[in-house]
Design a protein around this motif. Structure first.
Motif, mmCIF file in Angstrom:
data_model
loop_
_atom_site.group_PDB
_atom_site.id
_atom_site.type_symbol
_atom_site.label_atom_id
_atom_site.label_comp_id
_atom_site.label_asym_id
_atom_site.label_seq_id
_atom_site.Cartn_x
_atom_site.Cartn_y
_atom_site.Cartn_z
ATOM 1 N N ILE A 224 -8.771 -3.385 -4.192
ATOM 2 C CA ILE A 224 -8.754 -2.023 -3.667
ATOM 3 C C ILE A 224 -7.483 -1.292 -4.096
ATOM 4 C CG2 ILE A 224 -7.711 -2.486 -1.398
ATOM 5 C CD1 ILE A 224 -9.705 -0.532 -0.185
ATOM 6 N N VAL A 225 -6.387 -2.034 -4.272
ATOM 7 C CA VAL A 225 -5.172 -1.422 -4.818
ATOM 8 C C VAL A 225 -5.433 -0.911 -6.228
ATOM 9 C CG1 VAL A 225 -2.840 -1.931 -5.661
ATOM 10 C CG2 VAL A 225 -3.525 -2.673 -3.381
ATOM 11 N N ALA A 226 -6.077 -1.732 -7.064
ATOM 12 C CA ALA A 226 -6.384 -1.316 -8.433
ATOM 13 C C ALA A 226 -7.328 -0.129 -8.452
ATOM 14 C CB ALA A 226 -6.993 -2.491 -9.206
ATOM 15 N N ILE A 227 -8.344 -0.151 -7.587
ATOM 16 C CA ILE A 227 -9.309 0.946 -7.518
ATOM 17 C C ILE A 227 -8.611 2.249 -7.131
ATOM 18 C CG2 ILE A 227 -11.277 1.812 -6.171
ATOM 19 C CD1 ILE A 227 -12.229 -1.187 -6.112
ATOM 20 N N ALA A 228 -7.675 2.157 -6.200
ATOM 21 C CA ALA A 228 -6.926 3.344 -5.780
ATOM 22 C C ALA A 228 -6.016 3.842 -6.900
ATOM 23 C CB ALA A 228 -6.112 3.036 -4.530
ATOM 24 N N GLU A 229 -5.334 2.922 -7.579
ATOM 25 C CA GLU A 229 -4.450 3.326 -8.673
ATOM 26 C C GLU A 229 -5.227 3.974 -9.814
ATOM 27 O OE1 GLU A 229 -1.132 1.139 -10.104
ATOM 28 O OE2 GLU A 229 -1.175 -0.261 -8.435
ATOM 29 N N LEU A 230 -6.438 3.478 -10.054
ATOM 30 C CA LEU A 230 -7.280 4.064 -11.107
ATOM 31 C C LEU A 230 -7.922 5.369 -10.665
ATOM 32 C CD1 LEU A 230 -8.981 0.771 -12.355
ATOM 33 C CD2 LEU A 230 -7.425 2.216 -13.680
ATOM 34 N N ILE B 84 -8.376 -1.977 5.163
ATOM 35 C CA ILE B 84 -7.769 -1.083 4.168
ATOM 36 C C ILE B 84 -8.834 -0.073 3.737
ATOM 37 C CG2 ILE B 84 -6.418 -0.934 2.050
ATOM 38 C CD1 ILE B 84 -6.101 -3.974 2.160
ATOM 39 N N GLU B 85 -8.500 1.207 3.805
ATOM 40 C CA GLU B 85 -9.468 2.250 3.475
ATOM 41 C C GLU B 85 -8.986 3.099 2.302
ATOM 42 O OE1 GLU B 85 -11.133 4.159 7.297
ATOM 43 O OE2 GLU B 85 -9.276 3.179 7.946
ATOM 44 N N TYR B 86 -9.877 3.295 1.346
ATOM 45 C CA TYR B 86 -9.653 4.212 0.231
ATOM 46 C C TYR B 86 -10.802 5.210 0.251
ATOM 47 C CZ TYR B 86 -9.710 5.921 -4.613
ATOM 48 O OH TYR B 86 -9.745 6.716 -5.729
ATOM 49 N N SER B 87 -10.498 6.470 0.510
ATOM 50 C CA SER B 87 -11.550 7.486 0.720
ATOM 51 C C SER B 87 -11.280 8.730 -0.116
ATOM 52 C CB SER B 87 -11.635 7.856 2.204
ATOM 53 O OG SER B 87 -11.884 6.728 3.002
ATOM 54 N N PRO B 88 -11.538 8.680 -1.425
ATOM 55 C CA PRO B 88 -11.329 9.870 -2.261
ATOM 56 C C PRO B 88 -12.314 10.979 -1.904
ATOM 57 C CG PRO B 88 -12.478 8.178 -3.499
ATOM 58 C CD PRO B 88 -12.083 7.549 -2.198
ATOM 59 N N ALA B 89 -11.907 12.201 -2.117
ATOM 60 C CA ALA B 89 -12.703 13.357 -1.692
ATOM 61 C C ALA B 89 -14.066 13.424 -2.371
ATOM 62 C CB ALA B 89 -11.925 14.646 -1.967
ATOM 63 N N LYS B 90 -14.157 12.989 -3.622
ATOM 64 C CA LYS B 90 -15.398 13.143 -4.380
ATOM 65 C C LYS B 90 -16.302 11.912 -4.325
ATOM 66 C CE LYS B 90 -13.388 16.470 -7.627
ATOM 67 N NZ LYS B 90 -13.131 16.786 -9.060
ATOM 68 N N ALA B 91 -16.001 10.985 -3.447
ATOM 69 C CA ALA B 91 -16.803 9.755 -3.372
ATOM 70 C C ALA B 91 -18.208 10.051 -2.862
ATOM 71 C CB ALA B 91 -16.127 8.757 -2.462
ATOM 72 N N THR B 92 -19.193 9.451 -3.512
ATOM 73 C CA THR B 92 -20.591 9.588 -3.073
ATOM 74 C C THR B 92 -21.172 8.257 -2.629
ATOM 75 O OG1 THR B 92 -21.377 9.278 -5.343
ATOM 76 C CG2 THR B 92 -20.987 11.545 -4.615
ATOM 77 N N LYS B 93 -20.436 7.169 -2.831
ATOM 78 C CA LYS B 93 -20.896 5.844 -2.436
ATOM 79 C C LYS B 93 -19.786 5.120 -1.693
ATOM 80 C CE LYS B 93 -24.224 5.365 -6.199
ATOM 81 N NZ LYS B 93 -24.629 4.592 -7.395
ATOM 82 N N HIS B 94 -20.187 4.160 -0.873
ATOM 83 C CA HIS B 94 -19.243 3.407 -0.049
ATOM 84 C C HIS B 94 -19.467 1.918 -0.266
ATOM 85 C CE1 HIS B 94 -17.663 2.386 4.284
ATOM 86 N NE2 HIS B 94 -16.893 1.910 3.334
ATOM 87 N N LEU B 95 -18.439 1.244 -0.783
ATOM 88 C CA LEU B 95 -18.475 -0.194 -1.013
ATOM 89 C C LEU B 95 -17.560 -0.870 -0.005
ATOM 90 C CD1 LEU B 95 -19.105 -2.771 -2.724
ATOM 91 C CD2 LEU B 95 -17.161 -2.122 -4.180
ATOM 92 N N ALA B 96 -18.072 -1.859 0.707
ATOM 93 C CA ALA B 96 -17.267 -2.643 1.642
ATOM 94 C C ALA B 96 -16.975 -4.003 1.032
ATOM 95 C CB ALA B 96 -17.976 -2.803 2.978
ATOM 96 N N LEU B 97 -15.735 -4.454 1.184
ATOM 97 C CA LEU B 97 -15.306 -5.763 0.693
ATOM 98 C C LEU B 97 -14.794 -6.575 1.876
ATOM 99 C CD1 LEU B 97 -13.239 -4.607 -2.437
ATOM 100 C CD2 LEU B 97 -15.625 -5.360 -2.398
ATOM 101 N N ALA C 294 0.810 -1.222 0.000
ATOM 102 C CA ALA C 294 0.000 0.000 0.000
ATOM 103 C C ALA C 294 0.843 1.271 0.000
ATOM 104 C CB ALA C 294 -0.921 0.002 1.218
ATOM 105 N N LYS C 295 2.147 1.127 0.190
ATOM 106 C CA LYS C 295 3.008 2.313 0.256
ATOM 107 C C LYS C 295 2.955 3.094 -1.053
ATOM 108 C CE LYS C 295 6.224 0.375 3.662
ATOM 109 N NZ LYS C 295 7.584 -0.148 3.917
ATOM 110 N N GLY C 296 2.811 4.398 -0.923
ATOM 111 C CA GLY C 296 2.737 5.262 -2.101
ATOM 112 C C GLY C 296 1.359 5.386 -2.702
ATOM 113 N N LEU C 297 0.391 4.676 -2.143
ATOM 114 C CA LEU C 297 -0.986 4.744 -2.640
ATOM 115 C C LEU C 297 -1.872 5.441 -1.608
ATOM 116 C CD1 LEU C 297 -1.357 1.103 -4.030
ATOM 117 C CD2 LEU C 297 -1.089 3.199 -5.364
ATOM 118 N N PRO C 298 -2.986 6.027 -2.040
ATOM 119 C CA PRO C 298 -3.891 6.709 -1.110
ATOM 120 C C PRO C 298 -4.728 5.716 -0.307
ATOM 121 C CG PRO C 298 -4.797 6.793 -3.311
ATOM 122 C CD PRO C 298 -3.435 6.170 -3.443
#
Length: 504
Positions: free
Chosen positions: A299-305, A249-262, A210-214
């Motif tokens: 979630i790594v791929a989602i963050a990278e994208l 592991i949490e990915y929380s972009p500023a413009k997110a309007t939905k929350h998916l849990a895995l 996860a290093k270097g990723l949001p």
């Protein structure tokens, strides 16, 4: 632990005469009247000559076929490689057929450093499918070998496409590269020996990756899990000297309007516990953490994208071993959230750790929960080795299946029959961890359903993906799928996240 080589993907126009490569891949379809060379980049004269030679060279166009010949004067490639596209009419060629042909050729061309692909690629979608197939096929697991392999995976792929100047192509190639890298990383984790990958080291690998990723990574160790009442994880992991872990592991972009849990099953080795498994084939139980590896890399791929959707992943890690502190058949454990479960079979352990994860995920009130697990042998009996069983809320379940279809993975919607629920009643606790044997894949999902929470009295949409068969390929490789770990369902989850983030 994640050690897959990087792959360079580029695109060029279909004028390939001056492009050097170790091999030039051409597509051959299996036509009704014999093999057909498709989308040849050569002159009409050379194309006609090659077409006339296909049958004589026993080239059929069947899927997974690859035949190499010396190159012609019209290319700087060292060899020609004729890749089978399977049987189809040219107007109905699917992106998945291209993905598989490119992946199969890449897999079989290990040792060639640079390959030029001249498969049918008139559109961005077709070029991206070829790139994705290449990225999935370029894989090798050498982490435990004392000497490097003689033939390394493909390091550079050049894709000839009529869409080379399209403004959308760079993003499509980036997506293909990310998907390929994260699927390969999933395979690395699943292929790693269980004495190397166990709950603590698995959690550390997640943090390192996860290093270097949001991404924010939080690890709950066995002491914290016991203190907070994660009875499923503590009960399953109690027999091992290597304590359980719950990784968030949490990915929380500023413009997110939905929350998916895995939520992912991370049993790093499954002996069955006190209800021990037969010795034959037990070595394959290192793959019982494939669900956790899958959601980790999704979630790594989602963050990278950079997708505009909040995603929280819960990796439920434990080693199921017989020992002095193991859970016994007949024990009653208190799960996270307070429900009690009578353990009738300690080899039905995945649903216990997943139940803790589902409660934890539900407490954050996400818009949807998807869990991924190598949960039951019954899945393989029902759907075979390549098809994921999907159960849960009808709408979300069907969305997962649709996403799998779009991603090129195979999934099938299954019901949650109401008559199975009484079979997991216990005489002494809230629930029993096993029930009706027939339809066992669905019985396990009925158990998990009991731990999905509500928001304002309405159950959170939830889907369960049983990947017991698709996660690991014990047979011969095919298409872009190698032997052993497959990385199944990473692409499905990413596709679903893209659709959720795009929906109004």
């Amino acid at each position: 632990m994640i050690n897959s080589m990087d792959l360079k993907l580029t695109a060029v126009s279909t004028d390939i005469k001056r492009i050097s490569a170790g091999a030039l891949v051409l597509g051959v379809a299996k036509g009704t009247d014999g093999p057909v060379l498709v989308a040849s980049p050569f002159s009409a004269k050379v194309t006609e000559s090659l077409q006339g030679s296909l049958a004589a060279l026993n080239i059929t166009g069947a899927a997974d076929e690859l035949v190499r010949l010396p190159a012609t004067a019209e290319t700087k490639a060292e060899t020609l490689a004729f890749a089978g596209l399977g049987a189809f009419e040219e107007s109905t060629l699917t992106e998945e057929a291209l993905r598989r042909a490119a992946g199969s050729a890449t897999r079989q061309l290990a040792g060639v450093p640079t390959v030029l692909f001249a498969l049918p690629a008139a559109t961005v979608g077709q070029a991206a499918a070829i790139a994705e197939g290449v990225a999935l096929g370029a894989y090798q697991f050498n982490n435990h070998r004392s000497t490097p392999a003689k033939k390394l995976p493909l390091g550079e792929a050049v894709i000839a496409t009529a869409a080379s100047a399209d403004k959308d192509l760079p993003a499509a190639l980036k997506r293909a590269a990310i998907l390929g890298r994260t699927v390969r990383a999933t395979r690395d984790l699943v292929n790693t020996a269980p004495n190397v990958l166990f709950p603590e080291s698995f959690a550390q690998a997640v943090k390192d990756n996860a290093k270097g990723l949001p991404l924010k990574v939080t690890v709950l160790d066995d002491k914290k899990l016991e203190k907070d009442g994660y009875g499923g994880l503590i009960g399953v992991g109690g027999g091992s000297e290597r304590g359980p872990r719950l990784v968030k592991i949490e990915y929380s972009p500023a413009k997110a309007t939905k929350h998916l849990a895995l939520v992912g099953k991370g049993i790093t080795f499954d002996t069955g516990g006190i209800s021990i498994k037969p010795a034959a084939g037990m070595h394959l139980m290192k793959n019982d953490m494939a669900g956790a590896a899958t959601i980790n890399q999704a979630i790594v791929a989602i963050a990278e994208l950079g997708l505009p959707i909040k995603v929280t992943a819960w990796l439920c890690m434990a080693e199921n071993m017989p020992g002095g502190a193991s859970t016994r058949p007949g024990d009653v454990i208190t799960m996270f959230g307070g429900k009690t479960v009578e353990v009738l079979n300690t080899d039905a352990e995945g649903r216990l750790v997943m139940a803790d994860g589902l409660v934890a995920a539900s407490n954050e009130k996400p818009d949807a929960i998807i869990d991924v697990a190598t949960l039951t042998g019954a899945q393989v009996v029902a759907l075979g080795h390549r098809t994921t069983g999907v159960m849960g809320d009808d709408t979300l379940r069907d969305a997962v299946v649709a996403a799998a279809d779009l991603a090129g993975e195979t999934a099938w919607a299954m019901p949650l029959p109401e008559e199975l629920r009484p079979s997991i009643d216990s005489q002494v606790a809230d629930l029993a961890n096993i029930g009706e044997r027939m339809g066992g894949m669905m019985t396990a999902a009925v158990f998990l359903n009991e731990f999905v929470g509500e928001v304002d009295g309405v159950k959170i949409p939830w889907a369960h993906m049983d990947i017991a068969g698709p996660a690991f390929n014990e047979q011969a490789p095919y298409g872009y799928t190698h032997k052993n770990a497959t990385g199944s369902s990473v692409r499905t989850l990413v596709t679903l996240a893209e659709q959720m983030s795009a929906a109004k």
